[in-house]
Design a protein around this motif. Structure first.
Motif, PDB file in Angstrom:
ATOM      1  N   LEU A 171       1.533   9.844  -1.568  1.00  0.00           N
ATOM      2  CA  LEU A 171       2.259   9.603  -2.076  1.00  0.00           C
ATOM      3  C   LEU A 171       2.191   8.206  -2.234  1.00  0.00           C
ATOM      4  N   LEU A 172       2.412   7.560  -0.609  1.00  0.00           N
ATOM      5  CA  LEU A 172       3.176   6.336  -1.132  1.00  0.00           C
ATOM      6  C   LEU A 172       0.623   5.035  -1.148  1.00  0.00           C
ATOM      7  N   GLU A 173       0.283   5.727  -0.717  1.00  0.00           N
ATOM      8  CA  GLU A 173      -1.096   5.358  -1.681  1.00  0.00           C
ATOM      9  C   GLU A 173      -1.595   5.690  -3.260  1.00  0.00           C
ATOM     10  N   GLU A 174      -0.805   7.098  -3.271  1.00  0.00           N
ATOM     11  CA  GLU A 174      -0.118   7.808  -4.846  1.00  0.00           C
ATOM     12  C   GLU A 174      -0.205   5.772  -5.516  1.00  0.00           C
ATOM     13  N   SER A 175       0.844   6.128  -5.702  1.00  0.00           N
ATOM     14  CA  SER A 175       1.912   5.130  -5.817  1.00  0.00           C
ATOM     15  C   SER A 175       1.764   3.988  -5.441  1.00  0.00           C
ATOM     16  N   ARG A 176       0.080   3.212  -5.097  1.00  0.00           N
ATOM     17  CA  ARG A 176       0.357   2.171  -5.073  1.00  0.00           C
ATOM     18  C   ARG A 176       1.086   1.131  -4.194  1.00  0.00           C
ATOM     19  N   LEU A 177       1.431   1.437  -3.513  1.00  0.00           N
ATOM     20  CA  LEU A 177       3.062   0.638  -3.417  1.00  0.00           C
ATOM     21  C   LEU A 177       2.672  -0.509  -2.456  1.00  0.00           C
ATOM     22  N   ALA A 178       1.918  -0.794  -1.691  1.00  0.00           N
ATOM     23  CA  ALA A 178       1.053  -1.817  -0.925  1.00  0.00           C
ATOM     24  C   ALA A 178       0.793  -2.948  -1.986  1.00  0.00           C
ATOM     25  N   ASP A 179       0.383  -2.535  -3.542  1.00  0.00           N
ATOM     26  CA  ASP A 179       0.280  -3.567  -4.677  1.00  0.00           C
ATOM     27  C   ASP A 179       1.888  -3.704  -5.101  1.00  0.00           C
ATOM     28  N   LEU A 180       2.561  -2.846  -5.054  1.00  0.00           N
ATOM     29  CA  LEU A 180       4.173  -3.305  -5.474  1.00  0.00           C
ATOM     30  C   LEU A 180       4.889  -4.371  -4.390  1.00  0.00           C
ATOM     31  N   ILE A 181       4.438  -4.372  -3.152  1.00  0.00           N
ATOM     32  CA  ILE A 181       4.833  -4.892  -2.404  1.00  0.00           C
ATOM     33  C   ILE A 181       4.324  -5.928  -2.190  1.00  0.00           C
ATOM     34  N   GLY A 182       3.061  -7.126  -2.246  1.00  0.00           N
ATOM     35  CA  GLY A 182       2.435  -7.750  -2.587  1.00  0.00           C
ATOM     36  C   GLY A 182       2.298  -8.823  -1.365  1.00  0.00           C
ATOM     37  N   ASP A 183       3.518  -9.340  -0.586  1.00  0.00           N
ATOM     38  CA  ASP A 183       2.446 -10.404  -0.134  1.00  0.00           C
ATOM     39  C   ASP A 183       2.561 -10.045   1.218  1.00  0.00           C
ATOM     40  N   LYS A 184       1.932  -9.937   2.011  1.00  0.00           N
ATOM     41  CA  LYS A 184       1.998  -9.084   3.904  1.00  0.00           C
ATOM     42  C   LYS A 184       2.628  -9.864   4.735  1.00  0.00           C
ATOM     43  N   LYS A 185       3.444 -10.966   4.049  1.00  0.00           N
ATOM     44  CA  LYS A 185       4.714 -11.434   5.119  1.00  0.00           C
ATOM     45  C   LYS A 185       6.176 -11.347   4.828  1.00  0.00           C
ATOM     46  N   LEU A 186       6.161 -10.362   4.025  1.00  0.00           N
ATOM     47  CA  LEU A 186       7.509 -10.502   3.194  1.00  0.00           C
ATOM     48  C   LEU A 186       8.388  -9.919   4.575  1.00  0.00           C
ATOM     49  N   ARG A 187       9.377  -9.320   4.389  1.00  0.00           N
ATOM     50  CA  ARG A 187      10.398  -8.301   5.767  1.00  0.00           C
ATOM     51  C   ARG A 187      11.111  -7.329   5.090  1.00  0.00           C
ATOM     52  N   ILE A 188      10.280  -6.288   4.718  1.00  0.00           N
ATOM     53  CA  ILE A 188      10.533  -5.449   4.625  1.00  0.00           C
ATOM     54  C   ILE A 188      11.266  -4.321   5.389  1.00  0.00           C
ATOM     55  N   GLY A 189      12.244  -4.084   4.933  1.00  0.00           N
ATOM     56  CA  GLY A 189      13.593  -3.124   6.110  1.00  0.00           C
ATOM     57  C   GLY A 189      13.302  -1.235   5.029  1.00  0.00           C
ATOM     58  N   ILE A 190      13.608   0.020   6.377  1.00  0.00           N
ATOM     59  CA  ILE A 190      13.172   0.922   5.872  1.00  0.00           C
ATOM     60  C   ILE A 190      14.628   1.338   5.596  1.00  0.00           C
ATOM     61  N   LYS A 191      15.344   2.192   5.341  1.00  0.00           N
ATOM     62  CA  LYS A 191      16.693   2.718   5.685  1.00  0.00           C
ATOM     63  C   LYS A 191      17.207   3.895   5.144  1.00  0.00           C
ATOM     64  N   PRO A 192      17.520   4.072   6.117  1.00  0.00           N
ATOM     65  CA  PRO A 192      16.858   5.759   6.422  1.00  0.00           C
ATOM     66  C   PRO A 192      18.832   6.474   6.307  1.00  0.00           C
ATOM     67  N   ASN A 193      18.950   7.844   6.268  1.00  0.00           N
ATOM     68  CA  ASN A 193      19.674   8.410   6.173  1.00  0.00           C
ATOM     69  C   ASN A 193      20.302   8.497   7.825  1.00  0.00           C
ATOM     70  N   MET A 194      21.274   8.039   7.956  1.00  0.00           N
ATOM     71  CA  MET A 194      21.522   8.340   9.308  1.00  0.00           C
ATOM     72  C   MET A 194      23.292   8.563   9.664  1.00  0.00           C
ATOM     73  N   VAL A 195      23.580   9.575   8.349  1.00  0.00           N
ATOM     74  CA  VAL A 195      24.850   9.767   8.493  1.00  0.00           C
ATOM     75  C   VAL A 195      25.842   9.811   9.781  1.00  0.00           C
ATOM     76  N   SER A 196      25.356  11.406  10.651  1.00  0.00           N
ATOM     77  CA  SER A 196      25.517  11.479  12.040  1.00  0.00           C
ATOM     78  C   SER A 196      24.842  12.127  13.160  1.00  0.00           C
ATOM     79  N   ALA A 197      25.275  11.990  13.821  1.00  0.00           N
ATOM     80  CA  ALA A 197      24.441  12.221  15.228  1.00  0.00           C
ATOM     81  C   ALA A 197      23.750  14.193  15.562  1.00  0.00           C
ATOM     82  N   SER A 198      22.743  14.126  14.108  1.00  0.00           N
ATOM     83  CA  SER A 198      22.788  16.065  14.249  1.00  0.00           C
ATOM     84  C   SER A 198      20.858  15.517  13.531  1.00  0.00           C
ATOM     85  N   ASP A 199      20.128  16.423  14.275  1.00  0.00           N
ATOM     86  CA  ASP A 199      18.886  16.228  14.130  1.00  0.00           C
ATOM     87  C   ASP A 199      18.488  16.365  12.617  1.00  0.00           C
ATOM     88  N   PRO A 200      17.401  15.773  12.468  1.00  0.00           N
ATOM     89  CA  PRO A 200      16.313  16.582  10.792  1.00  0.00           C
ATOM     90  C   PRO A 200      16.433  17.551  10.380  1.00  0.00           C
TER      91      PRO A 200
END
Length: 366
Positions: A21-50
């Motif tokens: 899906l990331l390849e299909e959406s061309r995410l790398a092109d959307l980000i552009g600059d390789k030096k950007l600081r990328i944040g990945i924000k999951p949902n960690m509401v509570s201590a529960s296995d996904p």
């Protein structure tokens, strides 16, 4: 990928689905600059296995990390803070995210340990965790699921993990919907990967996962949430923060404008209609309650309902910050400590609430 597009993929190889899906959406092109600081924000509401339907699946996070590193993006940080009453690092290990961070050499930032800064979010001053300032491109990875107070939670509400605990409590005193909408004017999410593998359609904390084996990606958090409303059999008007965010210019809340593309399948699964929260909410008098406190109460009530005990409860259950200093008969949480019968805790957890109410019904109700 255009801003009005939402790509969907079904399957059980979640890591590869995500990468495709990331390849299909061309995410790398959307980000552009390789030096950007990328944040990945999951949902960690509570201590529960996904697999329990509340937190982001490890495989999706692995797919994001692999894709980015294969495209030569290496400054990656997982950033999140769990809900009030839970320690982020307990969730981190319970969900197995330590394995992801170790394998892919990803930094982890616990926003519960952050100082906050004040931001004018379209006319509403809100306190945001300082770690957000260290992110140039934010990838939001919410779980598509129900919520006992706002009906749904997905892209927009997931930003609540990036504010201090004190601000999370204040959000509830402000009515949740308005501050959630305005928060998204202060924190810009650049890309969204939605975990719809097995979200719980009623409870933010999980417990009743509904298997869908689906991942969605998009760029507009408002449009994604409007689509989630549609999938969960709600109108967007039923979830006020979605339309509020649209009016603030954060995105488009008109689902008719969405270009939905199912990749690799021509048959879209339908989510079942689930309304467990509505079935038990009449027993509750809630004023400004925090998500964790209310989130533990509702599943406990559902358990009592299944056992035929809830019908024997004739007193309203009071919960929330609005009952601080007040008196009454029956209350849940430390905010109701002046009530005749109350359960301490901030928050008390589901099993404690269940046992407390069961004892009350059996000993104080005819």
């Amino acid at each position: 990928m255009e801003r009005n597009q939402i790509f969907i993929k079904y399957g059980t190889d979640y890591k590869e689905m995500t990468k495709e899906l990331l390849e299909e959406s061309r995410l790398a092109d959307l980000i552009g600059d390789k030096k950007l600081r990328i944040g990945i924000k999951p949902n960690m509401v509570s201590a529960s296995d996904p697999s329990n339907g509340a937190t982001t699946h490890r495989e999706i996070l692995a797919g994001i990390a692999e894709y980015l590193q294969e495209k030569d993006f290496h400054d990656l940080t997982m950033i999140e803070g769990s809900w009030v009453g839970e320690r982020t690092m307990d969730v981190f290990y319970a969900c197995g995210y330590d394995e992801i961070c170790n394998t892919y050499k990803i930094k982890f930032h616990d926003t519960q340990k952050d100082k906050g800064y004040t931001e004018d979010c379209c006319g509403m001053e809100l306190n945001i965790c300082a770690g957000v300032k260290d992110i140039d491109f934010l990838i939001n990875v919410p779980v598509l699921k129900g919520h006992c107070q706002t009906k749904i939670t997905c892209a927009l509400k997931n930003m609540k993990g990036l504010i201090p605990n004190s601000e999370k409590r204040r959000f509830h005193s402000l009515g949740l919907h308005k501050p959630i909408a305005h928060l998204n004017a202060g924190i810009h999410q650049d890309f969204i990967v939605v975990d719809n593998i097995c979200g719980d359609l009623d409870f933010e904390d999980g417990g009743n996962p509904v298997e869908m084996n689906r991942v969605l990606v998009g760029r507009d958090p408002v449009l994604i949430d409007a689509y989630v409303c549609h999938m969960m059999h709600y109108e967007t008007a039923d979830v006020p923060y979605v339309e509020m965010a649209g009016k603030l210019g954060i995105g488009c809340s008109d689902i008719t404008m969405a270009d939905i593309r199912v990749c690799g399948s021509d048959m879209e699964k339908q989510l079942p209609r689930s309304r467990k929260v509505i079935e038990v909410a009449d027993a509750v008098e809630e004023v400004e309650s925090c998500s964790a406190c209310y989130g533990y109460l509702i599943p406990a009530l559902d358990m009592l309902k299944q056992e035929g005990l809830l019908d024997r409860l004739h007193e309203k259950i009071h919960i929330g910050q609005g009952f601080r200093g007040k008196t009454g008969e029956l209350g849940i949480g430390s905010c109701t400590r002046n009530f005749c019968h109350h359960l301490e805790g901030c928050p008390p957890v589901e099993d404690q609430v269940y046992q407390f109410l069961k004892d009350y019904i059996e000993n104080h109700q005819k």
